[in-house]
Design an enzyme around this catalytic site. Sequence first.
Site, PDB file in Angstrom:
ATOM      1  N   LYS A   1      -0.720   2.839   1.280  1.00 15.45           N
ATOM      2  CA  LYS A   1      -1.702   3.117   0.218  1.00 15.45           C
ATOM      3  C   LYS A   1      -3.080   2.548   0.544  1.00 15.45           C
ATOM      4  CE  LYS A   1      -0.589   1.014  -3.514  1.00 15.45           C
ATOM      5  NZ  LYS A   1      -1.155   0.201  -4.561  1.00 15.45           N
TER       6      LYS A   1
ATOM      7  N   ARG B   1      -0.775  -0.547 -14.388  1.00 14.49           N
ATOM      8  CA  ARG B   1       0.544  -1.007 -13.957  1.00 14.49           C
ATOM      9  C   ARG B   1       1.546  -0.898 -15.087  1.00 14.49           C
ATOM     10  NH1 ARG B   1      -0.824  -3.964  -9.430  1.00 14.49           N
ATOM     11  NH2 ARG B   1       0.620  -5.153  -8.271  1.00 14.49           N
TER      12      ARG B   1
ATOM     13  N   ARG C   1       6.666  -5.693  10.643  1.00 14.55           N
ATOM     14  CA  ARG C   1       5.406  -6.420  10.832  1.00 14.55           C
ATOM     15  C   ARG C   1       5.643  -7.932  10.903  1.00 14.55           C
ATOM     16  NH1 ARG C   1       2.574  -5.461   4.840  1.00 14.55           N
ATOM     17  NH2 ARG C   1       3.892  -7.017   3.862  1.00 14.55           N
TER      18      ARG C   1
ATOM     19  N   ARG D   1       6.079 -10.692   8.957  1.00 14.07           N
ATOM     20  CA  ARG D   1       5.458 -11.833   8.274  1.00 14.07           C
ATOM     21  C   ARG D   1       6.533 -12.769   7.744  1.00 14.07           C
ATOM     22  NH1 ARG D   1       1.256  -9.438   4.086  1.00 14.07           N
ATOM     23  NH2 ARG D   1       2.813 -10.438   2.754  1.00 14.07           N
TER      24      ARG D   1
ATOM     25  N   ARG E   1      10.409  -7.688  -4.442  1.00 10.67           N
ATOM     26  CA  ARG E   1       9.101  -7.111  -4.783  1.00 10.67           C
ATOM     27  C   ARG E   1       9.221  -5.617  -5.064  1.00 10.67           C
ATOM     28  NH1 ARG E   1       7.006 -10.591  -0.430  1.00 10.67           N
ATOM     29  NH2 ARG E   1       6.718  -8.783   0.903  1.00 10.67           N
TER      30      ARG E   1
HETATM   31  P1  AMP Z   1      -1.425  -6.161  -5.817  1.00 11.07           P
HETATM   32  O1  AMP Z   1      -2.338  -6.560  -4.706  1.00 11.07           O
HETATM   33  O2  AMP Z   1      -1.852  -4.859  -6.485  1.00 11.07           O
HETATM   34  O3  AMP Z   1       0.030  -6.133  -5.432  1.00 11.07           O
HETATM   35  O4  AMP Z   1      -1.585  -7.285  -6.956  1.00 11.07           O
HETATM   36  C1  AMP Z   1      -1.275  -8.636  -6.703  1.00 11.07           C
HETATM   37  C2  AMP Z   1      -0.908  -9.339  -8.012  1.00 11.07           C
HETATM   38  O5  AMP Z   1      -2.032  -9.289  -8.910  1.00 11.07           O
HETATM   39  C3  AMP Z   1       0.232  -8.690  -8.778  1.00 11.07           C
HETATM   40  O6  AMP Z   1       1.469  -9.146  -8.335  1.00 11.07           O
HETATM   41  C4  AMP Z   1      -0.065  -9.149 -10.207  1.00 11.07           C
HETATM   42  O7  AMP Z   1       0.319 -10.488 -10.405  1.00 11.07           O
HETATM   43  C5  AMP Z   1      -1.584  -9.079 -10.247  1.00 11.07           C
HETATM   44  N1  AMP Z   1      -2.063  -7.755 -10.694  1.00 11.07           N
HETATM   45  C6  AMP Z   1      -2.792  -6.852  -9.967  1.00 11.07           C
HETATM   46  N2  AMP Z   1      -3.069  -5.754 -10.703  1.00 11.07           N
HETATM   47  C7  AMP Z   1      -2.513  -5.962 -11.919  1.00 11.07           C
HETATM   48  C8  AMP Z   1      -2.430  -5.192 -13.108  1.00 11.07           C
HETATM   49  N3  AMP Z   1      -2.970  -3.964 -13.192  1.00 11.07           N
HETATM   50  N4  AMP Z   1      -1.780  -5.745 -14.164  1.00 11.07           N
HETATM   51  C9  AMP Z   1      -1.233  -6.961 -14.088  1.00 11.07           C
HETATM   52  N5  AMP Z   1      -1.252  -7.729 -13.015  1.00 11.07           N
HETATM   53  C10 AMP Z   1      -1.888  -7.248 -11.918  1.00 11.07           C
END
Ligand code: AMP
Length: 190
Positions: free
Chosen positions: A16, A92, A131, A133, A144
């Site tokens: 993505k 989300r 990868r 990590r 996850r």
């Molecule tokens: P991501 O990089 O999109 O996986 O986001 C990393 C973390 O940020 C997630 O695991 C959430 O804790 C928080 N987060 C990002 N976007 C949102 C959202 N739209 N609503 C709630 N938490 C978010």
Amino acid sequence: MAALHLVILGRQGSGKGTQCSLLVDAYGLIHVSTGDMLRSAVAAGTELGREAQVIMDAGNLVPDGVMNGIVAERLSMPDVVEHGVILDGFPRTPVQAEALEDMLGAAGTPLAGALNLDVPVEVVIARMLDRGRVDDTEEAIRRRLDLYESETAPLLDWFRERGLLTVVDGLGSEAEVLVRLQAVVDGILS
Ligand code: AMP
């Protein structure tokens, strides 16, 4: 013509991020990633960052009210108003999706579509293990992905019910996947 407003959905490891930057290059959209915004707030040590860090470290979601406020403010900025947006990581939850609908409706720029970059679970697991990590143990990856599944399934239904969802096959080379995504975006634009 009104600026294009898109949402991109996809599992971790679906490609993505890469496809977002290719779409930004192709259509001049602004990439708004809520994960990136929160990580910047954490790095800058703002009040939001301090609150978000605990939540993110625990693998939980930042409350809808906080996220909706951050995104509403970002979407009202001149670059997004002028060039349009590809939203990544937001919405989300169905509550966030409703809020997004209200924000864009009020601005007169309704959401044009939601692209779900579909890559089977077994493939993204193999890619992430590849990868190598340290936090990418098979168990952590599955946890996850399970969270993504439980969060996202209701959202896919929400977009589908409104005729906004297109599922795009995410298997293949970057160029092949980009061609598929561009076909959808070009269809929206035509
Ligand atoms: P991501 O990089 O999109 O996986 O986001 C990393 C973390 O940020 C997630 O695991 C959430 O804790 C928080 N987060 C990002 N976007 C949102 C959202 N739209 N609503 C709630 N938490 C978010």
